[in-house]
Design an enzyme around this catalytic site. Sequence first.
Site, PDB file in Angstrom:
ATOM      1  CD  GLU A 819    -125.241   2.775 -46.771  1.00  0.00           C
ATOM      2  OE1 GLU A 819    -124.990   3.310 -47.184  1.00  0.00           O
ATOM      3  OE2 GLU A 819    -126.134   3.136 -46.016  1.00  0.00           O
ATOM      4  NE  ARG A 897    -128.321  12.031 -44.611  1.00  0.00           N
ATOM      5  CZ  ARG A 897    -129.150  12.237 -45.650  1.00  0.00           C
ATOM      6  NH1 ARG A 897    -130.469  13.488 -44.946  1.00  0.00           N
ATOM      7  NH2 ARG A 897    -129.790  11.943 -46.719  1.00  0.00           N
ATOM      8  CB  THR A1027    -125.729  13.634 -49.380  1.00  0.00           C
ATOM      9  OG1 THR A1027    -124.626  12.273 -49.453  1.00  0.00           O
ATOM     10  CG2 THR A1027    -126.859  13.993 -48.448  1.00  0.00           C
ATOM     11  CD  GLU A1278    -131.287   7.695 -42.811  1.00  0.00           C
ATOM     12  OE1 GLU A1278    -130.298   7.682 -42.478  1.00  0.00           O
ATOM     13  OE2 GLU A1278    -131.708   7.926 -43.756  1.00  0.00           O
TER      14      GLU A1278
END
Length: 1346
Positions: A819, A897, A1027, A1278
């Site tokens: 990522e 998170r 988020t 996930e």
Amino acid sequence: MDATVADMQNGSGSDELVFFVNGKKVVERYADPEMTLLIYLRRKLGLTGTKLGCAEGGCGACTVMISRYEPNTQKLIHQAVNACLAPLCSLHLVAVVTVEGIGSVARKLHPVQERIAKAHGSQCGFCTPGIVMSMYALLRNKPTPRMSDVEEAFHGNLCRCTGYRPILEGYKTFTVEGGCCGGRGRENGCCMTSGKDFENGDTDDDRASSLFNPGEFVPLDPTQEVIFPPELMSLIKGQRLCSLRFHGERATWLQPNSLQEFLRLKWEHPNARVVVGNTEVGIEVKFKNMVYPVILAPAYIPELNTVTHTDEGIVFGAACTLSHMGAVLRQAVETLPPHKIEVFLAVLEQLRWFAGLQIRNVAAVGGNVMTASPISDLNPVFMAARCKLTLMDKDGARVVRMDEGFFTGYRKTIVRPQEVLVSIEIPHSRKNQFVSAFKQSPRREDDISTVTAAMSVTFAPGTDVVEELSLGYGGMAATTVLAKRTADRLLGRRWGEELLQEACSSLAGEMTLDPSAPGSMVTYRRTLTLSLFYKFYLTVLQKLRKQGVMVDEVRPDCLSATEIYHPQTPSSVQVYQAVPQGRSLDDTVGRPMMHLSALKQATGEAVYCDDVPLYENELYLALVTSSKAHANILSIDASAAEQMPGVACCVFAADIPGSNATGPVQYDETVLADKQVTCVGHIIGAVVADTQLHAQRAAKAVKIQYEELKPIVTIQEAIATQSFYQPIRTIQKGDLEAGFKQADHILEGEMHMGGQEHFYLETNVTLAVPRGEDGEMELFVSTQSASKSQSLVAKALGVPANRVVIRVKRMGGGFGGKESRTTILSTVVAVAANRLKRPVRCMLDRDEDMLITGGRHPFYGKYKVGFLSSGKVVALDVSYYSNTGNSMDLSLSVMERALFHMENSYSVANVRGRGFLCRTNLASNTAFRGFGGPQGMLVSENWVTDVAQSLGMPAEEVRRLNLYMEGDSTPYNQVLDRFTLDRCWDECLARSGYKERRASIELYNRQNRWTKRGLAIVPTKFGISFTAVFLNQAGALVHIYTDGSVLLTHGGTEMGQGLHTKMVQVASRVLGIPCSKIHISETSTNTVPNTSPTAASASSDLNGAAVQNACETLAQRLEPYRTKNPKGLWEDWVRAAYFDRVNLSANGFYKTPDLGYDFASNSGRVFNYYSYGVSCSEVEVDCLTGAHKNLSTTVVMDVGHSLNPAIDIGQVEGAFMQGLGLFTLEELHYSPRGVLLTRGPGSYKIPAFGDIPTHLTVSLLRDAPNDKAIFASKAVGEPPLFLAASIFFAIKDAISAARAESGLSGPFRLDSPASAERIRNACADQFTKLCPPAEPGTFTPWSVQV
């Protein structure tokens, strides 16, 4: 040096190497002894189906089949081997078959390729060609194998995506057991019955279970296989064995044709390395920078390959492979009387778990002895059995025994430099002799031993009086050792309780280890020496009783300690909701459609980044990285590197044309280190050369001088020095003080959770191609984040983003690791390509990738929990500390998170969570599937377990009592609506037969002292959305061409998760056309701009809605033509619209509505919705070794209305297995100076085929539509990962039962992962008491908990 070798070093005198690849003859006139078959296949022959996964024979991605004809036996031998270790020079007169050679999508698929694809056994596909070739080689030898043969064939193959189940299920169709059972039972996931309703046995019309139809498979026809090349056969038959010489840049390969010549060469070159399988030397050259100017290859010398049966035993030539030795010994075991085969059985027991089949097929027994590894699996057996070795030099032979004098030091033996090992004699055992062998390693399959042992005892005839005793241990010293002192003390003693006590106290004194010993785990290893002796003691007692000798009977509850592990073939059930009857077959939404690339992946035709053909003037880049965790750079000297062969240039910080500042969120990193390094692996520069080998050699020649500074490595060091990044996040709700006052009990605890390496099978790779004008550059990158790569490359080059195009076809796995961290490579490669104005490529080696790119954040959690006597939790105060590393990366979002998941699925009225980001000198940790959620939830499940244990209540009752209900609100004030967790919980309890299991486990644990079973049921609630609000957007671009074909592009990338497949399904439904008319070529920044990374499980939601938006626009434009010509075809409407000048291209866009949260006021909507799931697992723990078996798992997952049940179940299983690795197996070891010690599959263990739960049920919750996402589906990537915590807490449950035997009860600390070491040390007993740990602070440990 003799004249001939001198000649060869002048570049003359190499022989021609002749071999065949896929039936075609290859003649290589300049064979380089240091080149592997893999590099040759990929770079010289352009056969890129065979993949590089690790370069150490540990992952199987490079598996090919080699066939050779043996003139002596007149037999063809087919073997799977690792191409990454096979030296090119070893292949003279050999036939190689690669994945391309057995079938292709264009020509015809081989059944092995078809079945793995159609059974959904290929996700990212990078491991698939290797798995295909392992299976193919098995079928060439056994056209109808047993399932146990299939499992053995895969010991050397790893897969990070699928969770293995679909691979085994697809290949089960080839086996004896694989035919249809005719509806006789559910046992192995029968195609007829596994969909039956779990409550009443009735079949629901809309409940389906079979994800593929074996009836559609093309049958295997062994007569149609690739034939052994006739030309090669005549070459072999017409040629007598001749000696060969191959000369390379740094090494000469000498292949003698006779023992005499071999002995002469060894006399002339006493320091030459002898290579048969290259499984040791290959590793030394690659990873230890060893250079061997002369290599002797005696693999084909007849005397070294013969097997002779004598009166004393079996003599094996030193070049016999371990596979061949195993076959000979198995034959002997079947034919000889039982008292003669004890040693053979011990050797076979070690061979079962010795590396993978690909290694055993080439590794020689002589090599195993001569490498003198202190953790060798076989050497303890050879020593305990006092095997005889025949050594020779040109003057004659001598015979020596493998006894305590044979190994003289670390990797040293009494064999003289000019001597060679010719043979080893493995003796028959005698009457009254008993032999056992043991191996304990973190993972059962293909793993390096922690401790290995072999024990042999001989009794006076008819008695239990010890006449001879040998106790051999590996992993307890710098060499394999015999516990001589203990053995001598026990001679003449009777085999009973007194002897056992004496042996244990003596072994504890004799088998000591320095607390700083390499490999760490000192207490565990010392305990194992006693535990394994105890197992031997019990086994021998049983055998003596069978012979009628009067000895103590083994207590029934101790019998399980003597059982030898035999794996059971896993069975599975998958349950999902079928699409309503009557729906058009063209509408594939909700159907188990195969991954669109699966067939290409199975044939090796799928193109990954490093498979892009070489450009004509392309160069290769190798990184120069820091060897210090924290230091000032005093000087860099690249002069030696620049003079080396093939080097084009070196690149350092001063060569960056744009900005050296970089980073995914904050620019707190550098492209290349300038003045200071802040972690081991920090990229300082790069060397660009004509080949990878030249670039890597030159990179090692760059000399850097440092001024070392004190590093901060662990979370505890960061806490002590207050080394934190800002901000420190807090979420608080309710009145904490009042909550604790209300509580009947208050409990405090802590736990540490280790990090995790992504271990995507395809490492990071970038190919940068300058376009020659206006600063344009095109980059092929294996990344989840094309737009971020574009912006950071443009920043480093000092050009606008519109000059940089990033193209992503597919990734060989990502899991979050691609990522943000891919940019640390792609920026450097772009800078080098820009400087040289030539294409530059770099694919990181596995050890580099693990060192440089960071992984999942290690977490330390401290909690204080207040609860009532009923078990209801009323107050919680929790603090999380994450090991962030040397830059922020995405760590703040990861911690946020974790805080959003700190209560997991439990309603707590008064709660406070705080998150601290520890600034350390490790490579920056980053996104990894779950993104902080699993860390937050593991700590919460830990305090729930503590509450249950302190009250003496069943954990599942405490969990159920505290579970959220519809309408409850979270600590961050989000109300839970459409709440399905209670339904998942009830279904999981029913499907798993929880109550019955609990009762049978309690009975089992009462009846067994040394094995214990445990059971746990664990829920998860996972919030879906980025988020960071701005990332919740996606774009799509759809073109309809005049022939009716559709080209679809969207902002998501394909990494195996099936995103492209789902997007085609969405477009197919909206446009009302079959999937076959729609194509996705790639993801690129010049088609859909400003894309969010493919992450947060939200890609199907976001991109699916964008694709729907674009396709609806096109459908509306085509509607008039449909109406005008209702009986026409799609192509007619498209043509009519085109001639009417209608735009047949459309953009789509979507942003998730109503999101936004404010930490200051603790208000706003964090998540769009939640995915829910529950998992119940049962395990069995061996209390003496810490090994555990995953007996069964039941998962119930709410994925809304599944877009594709095959892909979604694949995601559930793959995530579960990754979580199983996280919580029980995968352990990163760092030295106190911040050096990563686990840098490849040899030392870092991800789950293998044998780690699947023996019974695995996955059920997708039915009738649970989700109105917040595309076609009522839910995110699935996930959320299921955390459900593997049910295995962790089942292990903890089993340990509690073991501790109860020693009078210990109540909460206890078990850190994650629950490794064999932690499990064994937690099962406190009389053996652990004899091996107390050293006092912390009195020694420097080999590795530290970061």
